[in-house]
Design a protein around this motif. Structure first.
Motif, PDB file in Angstrom:
ATOM      1  N   ASP A 105       0.820  -1.320   0.060  1.00  0.00           N
ATOM      2  CA  ASP A 105      -0.012  -0.025   0.063  1.00  0.00           C
ATOM      3  C   ASP A 105       0.931   1.399   0.075  1.00  0.00           C
ATOM      4  N   GLU A 106       0.417   2.387   0.080  1.00  0.00           N
ATOM      5  CA  GLU A 106       0.897   3.748   0.039  1.00  0.00           C
ATOM      6  C   GLU A 106       1.981   3.989   1.142  1.00  0.00           C
ATOM      7  N   ASN A 107       1.851   2.988   2.462  1.00  0.00           N
ATOM      8  CA  ASN A 107       2.488   3.278   3.263  1.00  0.00           C
ATOM      9  C   ASN A 107       3.791   2.187   3.521  1.00  0.00           C
ATOM     10  N   GLY A 108       3.785   1.288   2.298  1.00  0.00           N
ATOM     11  CA  GLY A 108       4.753   0.304   2.301  1.00  0.00           C
ATOM     12  C   GLY A 108       4.383  -0.987   2.885  1.00  0.00           C
ATOM     13  N   ALA A 109       3.098  -1.049   3.412  1.00  0.00           N
ATOM     14  CA  ALA A 109       2.828  -2.377   4.079  1.00  0.00           C
ATOM     15  C   ALA A 109       2.072  -3.220   3.172  1.00  0.00           C
ATOM     16  N   PRO A 110       2.291  -4.491   3.441  1.00  0.00           N
ATOM     17  CA  PRO A 110       1.757  -5.708   2.362  1.00  0.00           C
ATOM     18  C   PRO A 110       0.267  -5.574   2.506  1.00  0.00           C
ATOM     19  N   GLU A 111      -0.561  -5.605   1.217  1.00  0.00           N
ATOM     20  CA  GLU A 111      -1.992  -5.292   1.057  1.00  0.00           C
ATOM     21  C   GLU A 111      -2.283  -6.671   1.259  1.00  0.00           C
ATOM     22  N   VAL A 112      -3.779  -6.815   1.993  1.00  0.00           N
ATOM     23  CA  VAL A 112      -4.167  -8.036   2.301  1.00  0.00           C
ATOM     24  C   VAL A 112      -5.628  -8.330   1.448  1.00  0.00           C
ATOM     25  N   GLU A 113      -5.757  -9.225   1.170  1.00  0.00           N
ATOM     26  CA  GLU A 113      -7.064  -9.442   0.257  1.00  0.00           C
ATOM     27  C   GLU A 113      -7.908 -10.788   1.378  1.00  0.00           C
ATOM     28  N   ARG A 114      -9.206 -10.528   1.281  1.00  0.00           N
ATOM     29  CA  ARG A 114      -9.920 -11.652   1.977  1.00  0.00           C
ATOM     30  C   ARG A 114     -10.735 -12.414   1.075  1.00  0.00           C
ATOM     31  N   THR A 115     -10.573 -13.808   1.053  1.00  0.00           N
ATOM     32  CA  THR A 115     -11.648 -14.636   0.323  1.00  0.00           C
ATOM     33  C   THR A 115     -12.328 -15.478   1.323  1.00  0.00           C
ATOM     34  N   PHE A 116     -13.669 -15.773   0.924  1.00  0.00           N
ATOM     35  CA  PHE A 116     -14.368 -16.380   1.541  1.00  0.00           C
ATOM     36  C   PHE A 116     -14.609 -17.926   1.300  1.00  0.00           C
ATOM     37  N   PHE A 117     -15.000 -18.772   2.122  1.00  0.00           N
ATOM     38  CA  PHE A 117     -14.952 -20.164   1.997  1.00  0.00           C
ATOM     39  C   PHE A 117     -16.118 -20.832   2.472  1.00  0.00           C
ATOM     40  N   LEU A 118     -17.017 -21.649   1.688  1.00  0.00           N
ATOM     41  CA  LEU A 118     -18.038 -22.031   2.572  1.00  0.00           C
ATOM     42  C   LEU A 118     -17.582 -23.266   3.382  1.00  0.00           C
ATOM     43  N   ARG A 119     -18.223 -23.373   4.719  1.00  0.00           N
ATOM     44  CA  ARG A 119     -17.637 -24.292   5.486  1.00  0.00           C
ATOM     45  C   ARG A 119     -18.972 -25.054   6.295  1.00  0.00           C
ATOM     46  N   GLN A 120     -18.928 -25.823   6.883  1.00  0.00           N
ATOM     47  CA  GLN A 120     -20.151 -26.809   7.578  1.00  0.00           C
ATOM     48  C   GLN A 120     -19.574 -27.185   8.806  1.00  0.00           C
ATOM     49  N   TYR A 121     -20.673 -27.472   9.723  1.00  0.00           N
ATOM     50  CA  TYR A 121     -20.458 -28.146  10.966  1.00  0.00           C
ATOM     51  C   TYR A 121     -22.052 -28.494  11.332  1.00  0.00           C
ATOM     52  N   ARG A 122     -21.959 -29.369  12.381  1.00  0.00           N
ATOM     53  CA  ARG A 122     -23.334 -29.714  13.110  1.00  0.00           C
ATOM     54  C   ARG A 122     -23.789 -29.433  14.152  1.00  0.00           C
TER      55      ARG A 122
END
Length: 327
Positions: A105-122
């Motif tokens: 980014d403009e401050n020299g910090a690594p940019e992060v991208e968010r991805t969503f994954f479908l999960r399940q539980y019971r």
């Protein structure tokens, strides 16, 4: 088994036993939620939990994970099967450019991208455990619906009458929605055997109307014409069926025996959903949005899967222009 397949298999098993999940009687089912966190289920999780409560006559709509039951020193009763619940899990990772280099980014910090994954539980209903419901953080006495009360019908009337930016209503011989004219057509009330039948049809058609271009612009409605018409029609019908379910549950009207659920109807959905395992999750999320649109509520659906538009197909670039009504 993927989350989509787990949910769809649960629905298919019900259909194979002659039971339609979105046609069960939800008159005495309160809002299903997690018994400890109080999180109210939405989308497909809401539909499945409501169906589970109705099918097994569970008096309390509170569900717990295996770990939550264990932390309360409880046990799940032998032979009890859990209900599949899905959620979107965010995964953050470093953003990379087309050459695989880290993006800063403009401050020299690594940019992060968010991805969503479908999960399940019971989860298990509290009635499937040996726990005292009084131990749950959200325990309360379920709301009773008086057999002699017309409050549920009054509430149904209010929902129809207070929908923001509603479609036009006209009388006709058969209930349907005409997207090109934004008109809901319903037979005169005198032709219905019960007032519940009238309201259920109204909820179904308003479910269709929610998808109009000026409301939710739902692709399964506005892309109906064209070569994929049969598939998108089935998608849209599933959305409207589930929307009617959610709205009927809001009012507490008795939906038992209102619609035909014969062999042909069940076999049709067995075939369609068996071939399209992603539809149940997608349609339930769209139906939650549709119900919220009719109710004038927030459209955010926490469990929604981002399948944008059609879950299995793209847009038809050359739609056939002709009048279309949905029943």
């Amino acid at each position: 088994m993927t989350p989509h397949e787990a949910v769809t298999q649960y629905v298919l098993n019900a259909l194979k036993n002659g039971v339609v999940p979105w046609r069960a009687n939800f008159r005495h089912v309160d809002q299903p939620c997690n018994g400890q966190t109080g999180h109210v289920y939405s989308g497909v999780n809401r539909m499945l939990a409501m169906f589970d409560c109705a099918l097994h006559s569970r008096p309390l709509p509170y569900y717990l994970t295996f770990n939550q039951v264990s932390k309360l020193d409880g046990k799940i009763q032998k032979g009890e099967k859990g209900l599949p619940v899905i959620y979107m899990q965010p995964i953050d990772s470093e953003k990379l450019d087309s050459d695989g280099n880290q993006v800063l980014d403009e401050n020299g910090a690594p940019e992060v991208e968010r991805t969503f994954f479908l999960r399940q539980y019971r989860v298990w209903n509290v009635g499937q455990t040996d726990l005292d419901p009084q131990l749950l953080a959200v325990h309360q006495t379920p709301s009773a619906v008086s057999e002699a009360s017309f409050s549920s019908l009054d509430k149904a009337e209010m929902i129809i009458g207070s929908m923001p930016d509603p479609p036009q209503f006209r009388e006709g011989s058969k209930p349907c929605y005409v997207p090109s004219k934004d008109v809901v057509i319903l037979p005169p009330r005198s032709q219905y055997l019960t007032p519940e039948g009238y309201f259920y049809d109204a909820f179904h058609e308003l479910g269709h109307a929610s998808g109009h271009q000026d409301r939710l612009a739902r692709p399964s409605l506005i892309h109906l014409p064209g070569s994929t018409q049969e598939l998108t029609y089935a998608q849209e019908e599933l959305v409207a069926e589930m929307c009617a379910l959610f709205l009927a549950a809001e009012t507490g009207i008795d939906t038992s025996g209102l619609k035909e659920t014969g062999t042909a109807y069940i076999e049709g959905w067995l075939k369609t959903l068996g071939q399209n395992p992603r539809w149940v999750v997608w349609a339930a999320a769209q139906a939650s949005k549709a119900a919220n649109c009719v109710l004038g509520q927030d459209l955010e659906i926490s469990e929604e899967v981002d399948l944008r538009d059609d879950p299995e197909q793209g847009e038809n670039p050359n739609p056939e222009k002709r009048e279309r009504a949905l029943f």
